[in-house]
Write a protein that holds these residues in place. Structure first.
Motif, short mmCIF file in Angstrom:
data_model
loop_
_atom_site.label_atom_id
_atom_site.label_comp_id
_atom_site.label_asym_id
_atom_site.label_seq_id
_atom_site.Cartn_x
_atom_site.Cartn_y
_atom_site.Cartn_z
N ASN A 136 84.27 96.58 106.46
CA ASN A 136 84.33 97.94 106.98
C ASN A 136 83.59 98.05 108.30
O ASN A 136 84.06 98.68 109.25
CB ASN A 136 83.73 98.90 105.96
CG ASN A 136 83.77 100.33 106.45
OD1 ASN A 136 84.85 100.87 106.67
ND2 ASN A 136 82.62 100.94 106.63
N SER A 137 82.46 97.40 108.37
CA SER A 137 81.66 97.46 109.58
C SER A 137 82.40 96.81 110.76
O SER A 137 82.50 97.38 111.85
CB SER A 137 80.33 96.74 109.33
OG SER A 137 79.62 96.56 110.51
N TRP A 138 82.96 95.62 110.51
CA TRP A 138 83.60 94.88 111.60
C TRP A 138 84.84 95.62 112.11
O TRP A 138 85.11 95.66 113.31
CB TRP A 138 83.96 93.46 111.14
CG TRP A 138 84.63 92.66 112.21
CD1 TRP A 138 85.92 92.20 112.21
CD2 TRP A 138 84.07 92.25 113.47
NE1 TRP A 138 86.18 91.52 113.37
CE2 TRP A 138 85.06 91.54 114.16
CE3 TRP A 138 82.82 92.43 114.07
CZ2 TRP A 138 84.84 91.00 115.43
CZ3 TRP A 138 82.61 91.89 115.33
CH2 TRP A 138 83.60 91.19 115.99
N HIS A 139 85.59 96.22 111.19
CA HIS A 139 86.83 96.88 111.62
C HIS A 139 86.59 98.20 112.34
O HIS A 139 87.55 98.86 112.75
CB HIS A 139 87.78 97.04 110.43
CG HIS A 139 88.29 95.72 109.93
ND1 HIS A 139 88.72 95.51 108.66
CD2 HIS A 139 88.40 94.52 110.55
CE1 HIS A 139 89.09 94.25 108.51
NE2 HIS A 139 88.90 93.63 109.65
N GLN A 140 85.33 98.57 112.49
CA GLN A 140 85.03 99.74 113.33
C GLN A 140 84.88 99.33 114.80
O GLN A 140 84.85 100.19 115.68
CB GLN A 140 83.73 100.41 112.88
CG GLN A 140 83.68 100.79 111.42
CD GLN A 140 84.83 101.67 110.99
OE1 GLN A 140 85.35 102.46 111.78
NE2 GLN A 140 85.24 101.53 109.74
N VAL A 141 84.72 98.05 115.05
CA VAL A 141 84.48 97.63 116.43
C VAL A 141 85.56 96.68 116.96
O VAL A 141 85.68 96.49 118.16
CB VAL A 141 83.10 96.95 116.59
CG1 VAL A 141 81.97 97.93 116.28
CG2 VAL A 141 82.96 95.71 115.74
N ASN B 116 76.85 94.94 114.20
CA ASN B 116 77.66 95.85 114.99
C ASN B 116 76.87 97.01 115.57
O ASN B 116 77.46 97.95 116.11
CB ASN B 116 78.83 96.35 114.14
CG ASN B 116 79.76 95.20 113.79
OD1 ASN B 116 80.06 94.38 114.66
ND2 ASN B 116 80.16 95.09 112.54
N THR B 195 86.40 102.68 115.51
CA THR B 195 87.84 102.57 115.76
C THR B 195 88.65 102.63 114.47
O THR B 195 89.80 103.05 114.48
CB THR B 195 88.16 101.25 116.48
OG1 THR B 195 87.70 100.17 115.65
CG2 THR B 195 87.49 101.17 117.83
#
Lengths: 259, 251
Positions: A136-141, B116, B195
């Motif tokens: 979830n964290s990675w797919h925000q960036v 992140n 995103t």
């Protein structure tokens, strides 16, 4: 009876040379497995930290092929070697004399089975807790333009197969070395291994949904419920514990107590 | 031979080999359970409560206090059904929730913050520890599935919002932003672009419940309390079913 009789396992003859109490003769192997897995998982996380932003944001970049797809292929090769090696070893080294097994030996194997399941749950931790939520964290960036994102390559195509490997190994260990599990199939052990296995299968539905349904990363949606139902089956570990405790009480009554 | 003597004072515990063996097995089970419940319960929570727990600006008055206890009472009930019934250990809920918090904190720090760069305040996990302690306590004192379902289930849900209020209240302070009245949590959400989680997906304060103003939260909490009284026995029996000791001939 699932296995036949022709010889004893080498481990039985070796036992006695160790400084450890007889019932935890596999403790060092267990700790070594923990250390090895910890090194692998932390190594993968450090790799993500080093090359995630540098080369993992856009799958059309050549650097993505170099740093991430290459890692994916290395993982596949590693798994293709380790699966048959470990499962093959467990099967080929099975005990052929389960009818004649001594109470102490059987008790020791219950300890070893518990260690296998413990290693399995350690792999479940990395797959189901750390790397799963990190998705979830990675797919925000990152741009989600491939099913092989910098976190998917770790969680779906390494962590998931790894816990399946270890869960399957625990099942095979029980089936080939413990009389009760060899005579019949343990329902809770099978549920605890097969249910989480279905989580890997749910990856297909997940990727299909994210391709055709929506590309955002909303975690609490029906698209992800396949993973949820799969992990519920891990509660069957309670049944494995009860089966083991019932049998261990019987076995303890058969041996002499020592100071 | 380590034997206990009737005249020992204070009475000496039994320390023979069988005692050491069972103690060693206990430690193995503890390690096993720790990673099992971190992994399994955390995945369950991440994919059912998920975004309401991940993001500060999702912690609203309506959905967050409804969804979180309802989904969080599941594993505690299932684990209690085994640990209390078979081992008389009144710690199933506390064990599950402790494991959950360990897993969530590790992930929030290393996956969100260090990888992140989300500020840790944006991804603070909620706590369920008071709810879990009370649930275990009610089961231990009552030794009753019915009483624990009703009183324990209700307490589990009703304690959730007040026990989290000291952690999150400061982020609900109102601010004026772009000629609109928002909370600090809202502003965090706008400042840190996600995103995969755009604003149009944010499920907060939907419907007409918010027209009740300050009563929205207790209404949601009591709704959750009702649902938890039903969810608890359902998962107690699910836990019991999963913890079967059956052997079968074929699969």
């Amino acid at each position: 009876m699932a296995v036949t009789t022709s010889g004893h396992l080498p481990a039985q003859a070796e036992h006695g040379q160790s400084q450890l109490p007889w019932y935890i003769r596999d403790l060092y192997k267990y700790l070594l497995a923990f250390a090895g897995l910890t090194a692998i998982y932390i190594g993968l996380r450090l790799y993500q930290g080093a090359y995630g932003v540098l080369a993992g944001l856009d799958s059309t970049e050549p650097a993505f092929q170099t740093y991430w797809m290459r890692l994916f292929h290395v993982e596949l090769i590693f798994l293709a070697l380790v699966y048959p090696a470990l499962w093959g070893y467990l099967w080929l080294s099975r005990d052929h004399n389960l009818d004649e097994i001594a109470a102490k030996e059987e008790l020791t194997r219950y300890f070893t089975l518990t260690m296998w399941i413990s290693i399995y749950t350690f792999a479940v931790y990395w797959a189901g807790s750390y790397f799963a939520e990190q998705d979830n964290s990675w797919h925000q960036v990152a741009i989600r333009d491939t099913p092989f994102t910098a976190n998917h390559i770790i969680v779906f195509y390494f962590c998931f197969p790894m816990y399946i490997l270890l869960g399957g190994s625990a099942w095979l260990y029980a089936r080939t070395r413990l009389p009760l599990y060899a005579k019949q199939i343990s329902l809770p052990l099978t549920l605890a291994v097969l249910g989480p296995f279905m989580i890997l299968v749910s990856v297909g539905f997940n990727e299909w949904g994210h391709t055709f349904w929506f590309r955002e990363e909303f975690f609490a949606v029906p698209l992800h419920y396949g993973f949820v139902a799969g992990v519920w089956f891990s509660l069957a570990v309670g049944g494995i514990l009860l089966q083991a405790v019932n049998r261990m009480i019987e076995l303890l009554d058969k041996i002499e107590d020592m100071p | 031979m380590a034997t206990t003597n009737l005249f020992d004072f204070p009475p000496q515990p039994y320390t023979g080999e069988k005692a050491r063996l069972t103690r060693a097995f206990d430690y193995l089970i503890l390690v096993l359970a720790l990673f099992l419940f971190i992994g399994a319960f955390h995945l369950h929570m991440a994919l059912t409560v998920g975004d309401w727990d991940f993001w500060l600006d999702w912690k609203d008055r309506q959905w967050w206090p409804l969804v979180t206890p309802l989904m969080a009472i599941t594993f505690p009930a299932a684990v209690q059904s085994v640990m209390w019934t078979h081992f008389r250990l009144p710690l199933g809920a506390t064990l599950c929730v402790s494991c959950l918090l360990i897993g969530m904190w590790i992930t929030r720090i290393f996956a969100y913050h260090y990888w992140n760069y989300f500020p840790i305040n944006v991804v603070l996990p909620a706590t369920l520890m008071p709810s879990a302690l009370v649930l275990d306590m009610i089961l231990m004192l009552s030794n009753s599935l019915t009483v624990t379902s009703i009183l324990g289930g209700m307490s589990f849900a009703l304690l959730f919002y007040p026990s989290n209020w000291p952690i999150f209240a400061m982020f609900h302070t109102s601010v004026e932003y772009g000629n609109a009245q928002l909370t600090i949590a809202d502003v965090f959400g706008f400042q840190y672009i996600r995103t995969g989680m755009p604003e149009y997906l944010r499920l907060i304060e939907r419907g007409t419940l918010r027209t009740y103003g300050q009563y929205a939260t207790p209404l949601s909490a009591f709704c959750s309390a009702l649902l938890c009284t039903l969810m608890y026995p359902l998962w107690w029996h699910l836990g019991k079913w999963f913890a079967t000791i059956r052997y079968v001939k074929t699969i």
